[in-house]
Design a protein around this motif. Sequence first.
Motif, PDB file in Angstrom:
ATOM      1  N   LYS A  32      55.422 -12.438 -13.421  1.00 38.47           N
ATOM      2  CA  LYS A  32      56.794 -12.225 -13.896  1.00 38.47           C
ATOM      3  C   LYS A  32      57.028 -10.751 -14.229  1.00 38.47           C
ATOM      4  N   LEU A  33      56.028 -10.079 -14.798  1.00 40.36           N
ATOM      5  CA  LEU A  33      56.184  -8.662 -15.110  1.00 40.36           C
ATOM      6  C   LEU A  33      56.304  -7.818 -13.846  1.00 40.36           C
ATOM      7  N   ARG A  34      55.583  -8.191 -12.800  1.00 44.05           N
ATOM      8  CA  ARG A  34      55.727  -7.487 -11.519  1.00 44.05           C
ATOM      9  C   ARG A  34      57.137  -7.664 -10.958  1.00 44.05           C
ATOM     10  N   PHE A  35      57.651  -8.865 -11.042  1.00 44.62           N
ATOM     11  CA  PHE A  35      59.005  -9.125 -10.575  1.00 44.62           C
ATOM     12  C   PHE A  35      60.026  -8.362 -11.425  1.00 44.62           C
ATOM     13  N   LEU A  36      59.780  -8.297 -12.724  1.00 43.89           N
ATOM     14  CA  LEU A  36      60.647  -7.529 -13.610  1.00 43.89           C
ATOM     15  C   LEU A  36      60.655  -6.058 -13.207  1.00 43.89           C
ATOM     16  N   GLN A  37      59.513  -5.536 -12.845  1.00 41.59           N
ATOM     17  CA  GLN A  37      59.428  -4.149 -12.401  1.00 41.59           C
ATOM     18  C   GLN A  37      60.294  -3.926 -11.162  1.00 41.59           C
ATOM     19  N   ILE A  38      60.225  -4.836 -10.223  1.00 35.08           N
ATOM     20  CA  ILE A  38      61.023  -4.719  -8.992  1.00 35.08           C
ATOM     21  C   ILE A  38      62.514  -4.749  -9.314  1.00 35.08           C
ATOM     22  N   LEU A  39      62.931  -5.699 -10.139  1.00 32.77           N
ATOM     23  CA  LEU A  39      64.349  -5.799 -10.496  1.00 32.77           C
ATOM     24  C   LEU A  39      64.823  -4.571 -11.273  1.00 32.77           C
ATOM     25  N   THR A  40      63.980  -4.055 -12.148  1.00 32.91           N
ATOM     26  CA  THR A  40      64.351  -2.878 -12.928  1.00 32.91           C
ATOM     27  C   THR A  40      64.529  -1.668 -12.025  1.00 32.91           C
ATOM     28  N   LYS A  41      63.594  -1.465 -11.111  1.00 37.61           N
ATOM     29  CA  LYS A  41      63.716  -0.342 -10.181  1.00 37.61           C
ATOM     30  C   LYS A  41      64.982  -0.468  -9.345  1.00 37.61           C
ATOM     31  N   ARG A  42      65.294  -1.674  -8.920  1.00 41.53           N
ATOM     32  CA  ARG A  42      66.494  -1.908  -8.122  1.00 41.53           C
ATOM     33  C   ARG A  42      67.753  -1.545  -8.919  1.00 41.53           C
ATOM     34  N   ALA A  43      67.799  -1.968 -10.171  1.00 41.90           N
ATOM     35  CA  ALA A  43      68.962  -1.667 -11.013  1.00 41.90           C
ATOM     36  C   ALA A  43      69.056  -0.171 -11.308  1.00 41.90           C
ATOM     37  N   LEU A  44      67.922   0.470 -11.571  1.00 42.38           N
ATOM     38  CA  LEU A  44      67.940   1.910 -11.847  1.00 42.38           C
ATOM     39  C   LEU A  44      68.380   2.702 -10.619  1.00 42.38           C
ATOM     40  N   GLU A  53      76.149   6.916 -15.208  1.00 43.94           N
ATOM     41  CA  GLU A  53      74.724   6.642 -15.013  1.00 43.94           C
ATOM     42  C   GLU A  53      73.965   6.568 -16.339  1.00 43.94           C
ATOM     43  N   ALA A  54      74.220   7.499 -17.253  1.00 43.44           N
ATOM     44  CA  ALA A  54      73.500   7.506 -18.531  1.00 43.44           C
ATOM     45  C   ALA A  54      73.758   6.222 -19.313  1.00 43.44           C
ATOM     46  N   GLU A  55      74.982   5.761 -19.314  1.00 41.93           N
ATOM     47  CA  GLU A  55      75.330   4.532 -20.013  1.00 41.93           C
ATOM     48  C   GLU A  55      74.649   3.323 -19.372  1.00 41.93           C
ATOM     49  N   LEU A  56      74.634   3.285 -18.056  1.00 42.67           N
ATOM     50  CA  LEU A  56      73.994   2.177 -17.347  1.00 42.67           C
ATOM     51  C   LEU A  56      72.497   2.165 -17.598  1.00 42.67           C
ATOM     52  N   ARG A  57      71.875   3.342 -17.551  1.00 43.26           N
ATOM     53  CA  ARG A  57      70.437   3.438 -17.807  1.00 43.26           C
ATOM     54  C   ARG A  57      70.116   3.015 -19.241  1.00 43.26           C
ATOM     55  N   SER A  58      70.966   3.385 -20.160  1.00 41.13           N
ATOM     56  CA  SER A  58      70.776   2.998 -21.562  1.00 41.13           C
ATOM     57  C   SER A  58      70.839   1.483 -21.722  1.00 41.13           C
ATOM     58  N   GLY A  59      71.764   0.855 -21.028  1.00 36.85           N
ATOM     59  CA  GLY A  59      71.863  -0.607 -21.074  1.00 36.85           C
ATOM     60  C   GLY A  59      70.624  -1.285 -20.518  1.00 36.85           C
ATOM     61  N   ILE A  60      70.076  -0.714 -19.453  1.00 39.54           N
ATOM     62  CA  ILE A  60      68.845  -1.259 -18.867  1.00 39.54           C
ATOM     63  C   ILE A  60      67.683  -1.093 -19.849  1.00 39.54           C
ATOM     64  N   GLU A  61      67.600   0.068 -20.489  1.00 41.27           N
ATOM     65  CA  GLU A  61      66.533   0.311 -21.477  1.00 41.27           C
ATOM     66  C   GLU A  61      66.635  -0.666 -22.648  1.00 41.27           C
ATOM     67  N   THR A  62      67.838  -0.940 -23.097  1.00 42.88           N
ATOM     68  CA  THR A  62      68.039  -1.896 -24.188  1.00 42.88           C
ATOM     69  C   THR A  62      67.552  -3.281 -23.781  1.00 42.88           C
ATOM     70  N   LEU A  63      67.874  -3.676 -22.576  1.00 44.60           N
ATOM     71  CA  LEU A  63      67.418  -4.964 -22.063  1.00 44.60           C
ATOM     72  C   LEU A  63      65.895  -5.014 -21.988  1.00 44.60           C
ATOM     73  N   LEU A  64      65.286  -3.939 -21.512  1.00 37.26           N
ATOM     74  CA  LEU A  64      63.824  -3.887 -21.421  1.00 37.26           C
ATOM     75  C   LEU A  64      63.168  -3.932 -22.801  1.00 37.26           C
ATOM     76  N   ASP A  65      63.790  -3.306 -23.784  1.00 32.79           N
ATOM     77  CA  ASP A  65      63.268  -3.376 -25.156  1.00 32.79           C
ATOM     78  C   ASP A  65      63.274  -4.805 -25.669  1.00 32.79           C
ATOM     79  N   ARG A  66      64.338  -5.537 -25.357  1.00 30.99           N
ATOM     80  CA  ARG A  66      64.415  -6.941 -25.776  1.00 30.99           C
ATOM     81  C   ARG A  66      63.304  -7.757 -25.115  1.00 30.99           C
ATOM     82  N   ILE A  67      63.065  -7.489 -23.837  1.00 34.24           N
ATOM     83  CA  ILE A  67      62.008  -8.204 -23.128  1.00 34.24           C
ATOM     84  C   ILE A  67      60.641  -7.828 -23.695  1.00 34.24           C
ATOM     85  N   ARG A  68      60.439  -6.546 -23.990  1.00 30.06           N
ATOM     86  CA  ARG A  68      59.163  -6.108 -24.570  1.00 30.06           C
ATOM     87  C   ARG A  68      58.862  -6.844 -25.867  1.00 30.06           C
TER      88      ARG A  68
END
Length: 86
Positions: A32-44, A53-68
């Motif tokens: 699942k973490l490998r798949f998460l990496q693929i999806l994250t790279k795709r979104a970035l 872009e900065a706002e979108l990247r920040s939203g992705i980082e927030t989501l990743l923090d929640r997953i972490r």
Amino acid sequence: MDYDEARADLDDFAQEMTVASHTWTYSQRLEKLRFLQILTKRALRAAVGTGNEAELRSGIETLLDRIRSTTAVAEQLQKLRDSYRS
């Protein structure tokens, strides 16, 4: 794939991870973490070059923090289970 599609995939997967990660085995968690990496790279990649872009990247980082944090809790739960069985 545009940003909205990539982010929707990432959000759906994040929801799955926050709900079910405590039931996964170690190998399932790695998969699942490998798949998460693929999806994250795709979104970035999809966010690059957009006007916000900065706002979108920040939203992705927030989501990743929640997953972490969810993943960390699942790992702690697994350690407790293992120590209980010993």
